[in-house]
Design a protein around this motif. Structure first.
Motif, PDB file in Angstrom:
ATOM      1  N   ALA A 165       0.826  -1.207   0.000  1.00 39.88           N
ATOM      2  CA  ALA A 165       0.000   0.000   0.000  1.00 39.88           C
ATOM      3  C   ALA A 165       0.867   1.267   0.000  1.00 39.88           C
ATOM      4  N   GLN A 166       2.080   1.140   0.493  1.00 41.11           N
ATOM      5  CA  GLN A 166       2.964   2.303   0.581  1.00 41.11           C
ATOM      6  C   GLN A 166       4.358   1.918   0.113  1.00 41.11           C
ATOM      7  N   PRO A 167       4.544   1.837  -1.209  1.00 43.08           N
ATOM      8  CA  PRO A 167       5.809   1.305  -1.737  1.00 43.08           C
ATOM      9  C   PRO A 167       7.034   2.108  -1.304  1.00 43.08           C
ATOM     10  N   GLY A 168       6.898   3.418  -1.193  1.00 41.56           N
ATOM     11  CA  GLY A 168       8.048   4.211  -0.742  1.00 41.56           C
ATOM     12  C   GLY A 168       9.143   4.305  -1.794  1.00 41.56           C
ATOM     13  N   ALA A 169      10.279   4.799  -1.377  1.00 40.10           N
ATOM     14  CA  ALA A 169      11.395   5.044  -2.288  1.00 40.10           C
ATOM     15  C   ALA A 169      12.150   3.750  -2.561  1.00 40.10           C
ATOM     16  N   PRO A 170      12.827   3.704  -3.703  1.00 39.67           N
ATOM     17  CA  PRO A 170      13.673   2.524  -3.938  1.00 39.67           C
ATOM     18  C   PRO A 170      14.794   2.446  -2.908  1.00 39.67           C
ATOM     19  N   TRP A 171      15.150   1.221  -2.534  1.00 33.58           N
ATOM     20  CA  TRP A 171      16.262   1.050  -1.600  1.00 33.58           C
ATOM     21  C   TRP A 171      17.598   1.376  -2.266  1.00 33.58           C
ATOM     22  N   SER A 172      17.683   0.981  -3.524  1.00 38.58           N
ATOM     23  CA  SER A 172      18.979   1.073  -4.187  1.00 38.58           C
ATOM     24  C   SER A 172      19.229   2.470  -4.728  1.00 38.58           C
ATOM     25  N   ASP A 173      20.399   2.995  -4.416  1.00 37.38           N
ATOM     26  CA  ASP A 173      20.784   4.281  -4.994  1.00 37.38           C
ATOM     27  C   ASP A 173      20.801   4.211  -6.513  1.00 37.38           C
ATOM     28  N   PHE A 174      21.059   3.003  -7.035  1.00 35.96           N
ATOM     29  CA  PHE A 174      21.129   2.871  -8.494  1.00 35.96           C
ATOM     30  C   PHE A 174      19.808   3.262  -9.146  1.00 35.96           C
ATOM     31  N   GLU A 175      18.729   3.046  -8.410  1.00 31.39           N
ATOM     32  CA  GLU A 175      17.416   3.317  -8.989  1.00 31.39           C
ATOM     33  C   GLU A 175      16.916   4.735  -8.734  1.00 31.39           C
ATOM     34  N   VAL A 176      17.825   5.572  -8.289  1.00 32.80           N
ATOM     35  CA  VAL A 176      17.472   6.986  -8.182  1.00 32.80           C
ATOM     36  C   VAL A 176      17.682   7.591  -9.567  1.00 32.80           C
ATOM     37  N   TYR A 177      16.613   7.648 -10.340  1.00 35.04           N
ATOM     38  CA  TYR A 177      16.685   8.229 -11.693  1.00 35.04           C
ATOM     39  C   TYR A 177      16.013   9.586 -11.657  1.00 35.04           C
ATOM     40  N   ARG A 178      16.447  10.413 -12.566  1.00 33.26           N
ATOM     41  CA  ARG A 178      15.794  11.713 -12.674  1.00 33.26           C
ATOM     42  C   ARG A 178      14.369  11.517 -13.226  1.00 33.26           C
TER      43      ARG A 178
END
Lengths: 408, 479
Positions: free
Chosen positions: B466-479
């Motif tokens: 219900a609340q996926p939140g941010a990706p754990w992996s820094d790799f998946e921090v995309y613009r």
């Protein structure tokens, strides 16, 4: 050696009535308590309240689901027996990157031990695509039982597999350039074959042989699609632009980021074949991969198909469809995407649906075909019972009983 | 660098200068002048595998109620409840839940299903991270067929996007293994899938050490075919392995002797002696012989598994799990009698000659023989749907006429893999006192449509659909 349960003549003669099941025709709403009548290789009739013809073998499908045989639109089945044994692996010809004249029909082995294992899970039809190089060779479509037709061939030369994207030792721009060169060469060649024969042409830059150039004519004529394996959004756009410019047909394959250009794909009616469980950035070309890609494409109106991209585990197709539904695709849409749609996209008018006159590729399921707890109880390929005898089943029977366990 | 309490292995407990708290079989303290203390040839500076650091904060209390509870310990309750407290399953039961207490987060799970967290005995997450590029290939030290001393833990990239996806599939514990290019590929590591900054912090507290071995085609392909060096044949593989076991036996003997008598008598006084020189490869093998490092052997063919069993008898160790083991069904009686678990797939097969004789009933036949079936994945995709894989194998078993219960099939992905990793006293089933590794599913977990809705690891809510939140992996921090 494995001998078929029924001889070809028996299979051809069979008149079968599948009675009382819920029929999902593949291209429309389900019909409760319906009858499917198979006569030889064809479906004679489908509907509620049909009389069972005299002499028909009756299969009680009460409480069961009846669907068209499942159709995986992008596999290596029949082209490889054991991947790591080169002699049995005919997927990739190696060498020359332009292999447009190579035909999957010449490599496909209808006697592969791998085939019946897939049929046992309700797979009745596959597209077998060569791989490797830039233009890999002509894909073909096979029904997974060759009793009636020698090879099971349903349609030859249904598409030219091409790969565009990140590749070591070259650039994606260079790959597209070569593709453009080869297609241009083919167009020039067709304008004056006589000059080409006399050596009065400039050198062709693309590296295609005469038979390659011939094999690409249906592509230039818009009759045979390029099956372009491509993932990155920018590459997809480049391929779409090329197709529009040359007025050729393309089917996108893999296409992890296709959902990002779904509106254009829908508008241009570009078919897309995706792996519905590809949800991770497995390469830098597919950073946008996501689990609900199939659902997003469906919602946008893109003609989407699902594939396992497998050889030995094409049988997972129904599980893959189930996962697409889990992530938001409609159940009916998922079934269509592995039955009626591939038949339509590849021009097989007599495949993919349950209707009178269609090839009798029919599956009786114990329940929802996508469920992991469902089994394919009866599978018919061109009217012939299929998948109920295969090597794995025979091994099971050899080893079913071992000596009783002795604890040390 | 802080010197931490040293070494899980009794044979490595250099108790003299640094103290041997917690070491079993610690040598006696020599009653000698401190100046006579031995030179520490191999200063013990490695992190203590038994204690991940920094420690996790304690999770808040949770009450899950009105769910169908599948314990993997024999019971399936149509209506049941669990109470999670201090990272443990504090209590559980059938029927109506007790009233929630102050501060307890209540999960109303009517219509939902609760199972133990899923466990994968065979993962390469982190050591073959996504994207699958050369830069991320850290799971096979293919420079020597025997590299038993390398550690998967030290190749893991904790930013692998695969970890979070596995948790979303209900997985709470995995064993990350080195690959199968080598005969003795190195130490595996058992981790809890918390988002942490390094692999050491992910370690499963108190879990045993493991070692990856491989037989069959891979090592001879990598070395014989690939490099023209030994092993080029199965004969060569067994020769190299046997020779190493012989060496390890002598190594272990030297250490055992020193640990028994870490001094020499001089003028009636005990003078401490230096320990034998450490050899990280032989240390791992000696650990296997001491029963402290659990061997996990990649092996497909029945005859090769029998050969490995013979080697284990020859050198006196216990194989804990055969991995892949597509022909386990041919020797299910032997595997059951030897008490060796079988980690395998529901249906993956055919990519090599040694993977040719698969049957869909492999897990079911191992079960029927009284063995220990385990569904493993070896795959960043497969680990996201292990519940489906267990369901398929159960269905195939039943279709093949082998009676398999839901509880048994659930054990294939929970308590059986926990046993294969030596952590079944801590996790793998819903039992009082076990770690609060718990999954709430929105449908029967054996349905293809089921999502893991909430996943608790040590009581921490690590996945909430219900609340996926941010990706754990820094790799998946995309613009």
């Amino acid at each position: 050696m494995i001998t078929p349960l029924l001889t070809a003549s028996q299979a051809l003669a069979a008149l079968i009535a599948i009675v009382g099941g819920t029929v999902h025709p593949g291209n429309g709403p389900a019909v409760e308590n319906a009858t499917v009548i198979i006569d030889g290789q064809k479906i004679q009739a489908v509907g509620a309240g049909l009389a069972v013809p005299a002499g028909a073998t009756v299969i009680d499908a009460k409480g069961k689901i009846v669907t068209p045989g499942l159709f995986d639109p992008y596999t290596r089945l029949g082209l490889v027996e054991i991947e790591q044994i080169d002699d049995t692996n005919d997927v990739d010809a190696g060498g020359d990157p332009i292999r447009a004249a190579q035909r999957a029909t010449d490599s496909y082995n209808p006697d592969s031990q791998v085939i019946a294992v897939q049929a046992a899970h309700g797979i009745t039809t596959v597209l077998a695509a060569p791989g490797g190089g830039l233009i890999s060779g002509q894909a073909a479509i096979f029904d997974l039982n060759h009793e009636a037709t020698d090879t099971g061939l349903a349609a030859a030369a249904v598409g030219q597999p091409v790969s565009i994207g990140g590749a070591g030792g070259t650039s994606r721009g260079a790959l597209l350039l070569t593709l453009r060169e080869v297609l241009d060469d083919a167009a020039q060649y067709a304008k004056n074959r006589a000059a080409w024969e006399k050596g009065q042409f400039r050198d062709f830059a693309g590296g295609a042989s005469r038979l390659d150039l011939e094999a690409l004519q249906p592509v230039l004529a818009g009759k045979e699609p390029l099956l372009v394996t491509v993932h990155r959004r920018s590459d997809i756009l480049a391929v779409l632009d090329l197709a529009a410019e040359l007025k050729i047909k393309v089917v996108l394959v893999g296409a992890a980021e296709a959902w990002q250009v779904a509106a254009r794909l829908a508008k241009e009616k570009i078919p897309v074949i995706i792996d519905p469980v590809e949800n991770a950035p497995e390469s830098f070309d597919m950073l946008g991969a996501r689990a609900d890609a199939a659902a997003l494409l469906e919602k946008a109106g893109v003609p989407v198909m699902l594939s396992t991209f497998s050889s030995h585990n094409v049988r997972k197709l129904r599980q893959w469809a189930g996962n697409a539904v889990r992530e938001g695709m409609t159940h009916a849409g998922a079934l269509t995407s592995i039955t009626a749609r591939p038949a339509e996209v590849f021009g097989l008018k007599d495949h993919g649906t349950l209707a009178a006159g269609q090839v009798a590729n029919v599956v009786v399921w114990s329940g929802d075909p996508f469920e992991t707890t469902t089994i394919a109880e009866r599978v018919f390929v061109r009217g012939a019972p299929s998948g109920d005898d295969h090597r794995q089943k025979r091994l099971l029977n050899r080893y079913r009983s071992l000596p009783p366990v002795k604890k040390p | 660098m802080r010197v931490r309490r040293y070494a899980p292995l009794a044979l490595l407990c250099l108790a003299t200068a640094l103290g041997g708290a917690g070491c079993s079989g610690a040598p006696p303290k020599p009653d000698a002048d401190p100046n006579d203390a031995p030179v520490m040839l191999d200063p013990p500076v490695e992190p203590d595998p038994a204690t991940p650091e920094p420690a996790l904060p304690t999770a808040g209390p949770v009450l899950i109620r009105d769910a169908t509870v599948m314990t993997a310990a024999g019971a399936i309750w149509k209506k049941g409840w669990l109470r999670l407290r201090d990272g443990r399953i504090a209590d559980l039961g059938e029927g109506d839940a007790p009233a929630p207490v102050n501060g307890e987060t209540v999960v109303d799970a009517a219509g939902k299903f609760v199972t133990p967290g899923i466990i994968d005995t065979h993962s390469h997450m982190g050591v073959y991270a996504s994207p699958g590029v050369w830069a991320h290939a850290d799971g096979n030290e293919m420079t020597n067929p025997i590299t038993a001393g390398v550690r998967a833990e030290e190749g893991i990239w904790p930013q692998d996007p695969g970890f979070q996806r596995a948790v979303a599939g209900g997985v709470t514990t995995v064993q990350v293994l080195p690959g199968s290019g080598n005969l003795m590929g190195g130490r595996g590591v058992i981790i809890k899938l918390h988002p942490r900054r390094d692999a050491h912090a992910m370690r499963f507290p108190g879990a045993p050490e493991t070692m990856k071995m491989a037989c069959g085609e891979n090592p001879k392909r990598v070395y014989g075919e690939g490099k023209g060096s030994m092993p080029m044949s199965r004969m060569g593989s067994v020769f190299m392995v046997r020779a190493k076991w012989i060496e390890a036996r002598r190594y272990k003997l030297r250490w055992d002797q020193w640990r028994k008598k870490p001094y020499e008598m001089k003028d009636g006084k005990k003078i401490p002696t230096n320990p034998p020189e450490r050899d990280l490869t032989l240390e791992t093998l000696a650990g296997v012989m001491a029963g402290e490092v659990l061997p996990q052997i990649h092996c497909y063919r029945a005859d090769e598994m029998l050969l490995q069993i013979k080697l284990s008898h020859e050198f006196g160790f216990k194989i804990r799990s055969f991995h892949h083991a597509l022909e386990a069904y041919k020797i299910a009686d032997v595997l059951a009698a030897e008490h060796i678990s079988v980690s395998t797939w529901a249906d993956w097969w055919g990519f090599k000659v040694e993977a040719w004789d698969a049957v869909e009933q492999n897990l079911a036949l191992v079960q029927a023989a009284g063995g220990i079936p385990v569904v493993h994945t070896d795959s960043a995709e497969g680990v996201q749907r292990m519940n489906q894989e267990a369901a398929k194998a159960m269905t195939s078993g039943r279709a093949g006429g082998i009676e398999i219960t839901e509880d048994q099939a659930l054990r294939w992905i929970t308590v059986n893999p926990a046993w294969a990793l030596g952590v079944d006293q801590q996790t793998g089933s819903l039992e009082k006192g076990k770690m609060a590794d718990v999954v709430v599913w929105d449908a029967h977990p054996f349905s293809v449509y089921a999502h893991a809705e909430k996943v608790f690891i040590d009581g921490h809510l690590r996945h909430d659909r219900a609340q996926p939140g941010a990706p754990w992996s820094d790799f998946e921090v995309y613009r």
